[in-house]
Design an enzyme around this catalytic site. Structure first.
Site, mmCIF file in Angstrom:
data_model
loop_
_atom_site.group_PDB
_atom_site.id
_atom_site.type_symbol
_atom_site.label_atom_id
_atom_site.label_comp_id
_atom_site.label_asym_id
_atom_site.label_seq_id
_atom_site.Cartn_x
_atom_site.Cartn_y
_atom_site.Cartn_z
ATOM 1 C CG HIS A 1 -1.957 -1.079 1.190
ATOM 2 N ND1 HIS A 1 -1.916 -2.162 2.029
ATOM 3 C CD2 HIS A 1 -3.031 -1.272 0.396
ATOM 4 C CE1 HIS A 1 -2.933 -2.971 1.766
ATOM 5 N NE2 HIS A 1 -3.626 -2.457 0.774
ATOM 6 C CB THR B 1 -4.545 2.270 6.163
ATOM 7 O OG1 THR B 1 -3.865 2.156 7.415
ATOM 8 C CG2 THR B 1 -3.684 3.078 5.193
#
Ligand code: ZN
Length: 249
Positions: A88, A199
């Protein structure tokens, strides 16, 4: 036989709960499409805050109230440049205190120890509606488990030497020393607010400190991060009933 069936069913339920707790069967999240930010809460019950949280991040840093926030002390030491791709973001883990690490940030009378830093392209927070091409998050842990994250913006300009060291270390076999202080701008005015991870699981356990002044990164460096993880940026979240403070000097 009947007992066996009940026991099997009970174990299956326990197994499912455990898998959810540990994210074992949870779907991988992304920054777009059917597993993007609007769907994060549906991917795993542990991600509920992503949808219903009232203290989420990132936010637009605007309308801040000037306040005496005390000093922001950053005591960072050099670390081996060994960046990795988490899937990510590009991230560099700080060595543990027992391994010669121990970089800290002190703000509001609390000291947080650095765990890692990573790069978002483009920036997650806005500064009075303006979006910078990069934002670096220096993630620290406080003594009570609350995280202290320092956000540093980068605008397009001169190349950043430490950012280049991060890029050069990806997949490299040797890990030269990197001084994270090179990521800090000269000006130390900052914003503070209580927010969340940007996140999943979007936990509201972050004391955010974002520096007002950006550093610079070259267009080539910005492009390099864009090639690896384009748009690893959560959409702006509402402030709700929170105070956004800025250091008043
Ligand atoms: Zn981040």
């Amino acid at each position: 036989m009947r007992f066996h069936l009940i026991l099997t069913a009970a174990l299956a339920v326990a197994g499912a709960a455990s898998a959810q707790e540990h994210g074992g069967h949870a779907q991988t999240w992304t920054y777009g499409g059917t597993t993007g930010p609007e769907r994060w809460s549906e991917l795993d019950p542990a991600n509920a805050a992503c949808a219903v949280g009232q203290q989420e991040s990132p936010i637009d840093l605007t309308g801040a109230i000037a306040a005496d926030l005390g000093p922001l002390r950053i005591d960072w030491s050099a670390m081996p440049a060994a960046a990795r791709d988490t899937g990510h973001a590009i991230q560099m883990d700080a060595p543990a205190a027992s391994e010669g690490g121990g970089s800290t940030m002190t703000v509001g009378g609390k000291t947080y120890r650095m765990l890692q830093f990573h790069v978002h392209q483009p920036a997650e927070h806005l500064l009075n509606g303006r979006r910078f091409p990069l934002e670096i998050h220096f993630v620290h842990a406080g003594p009570d488990g609350i995280l202290g994250v320092l956000g540093v913006f980068a605008e397009t300009g001169e190349a950043s030497a430490p950012l280049q060291a991060v890029l050069d270390s990806l997949g490299a076999e040797t890990h030269p020393s990197l001084d994270p202080n090179g990521f800090l701008p000269a000006g130390r005015d900052f914003f503070r607010y209580e927010g969340s991870l940007t996140t999943p699981p979007c936990s509201e356990t972050v004391d955010w400190v974002v520096l007002n002044d950006p550093i610079t990164a070259s267009q080539a460096q910005i492009d390099a991060f864009e090639r690896i993880h384009p748009g690893n940026t959560r959409p702006i979240q509402p402030l709700h009933r929170r105070f956004l403070l800025r250091s008043g000097h």
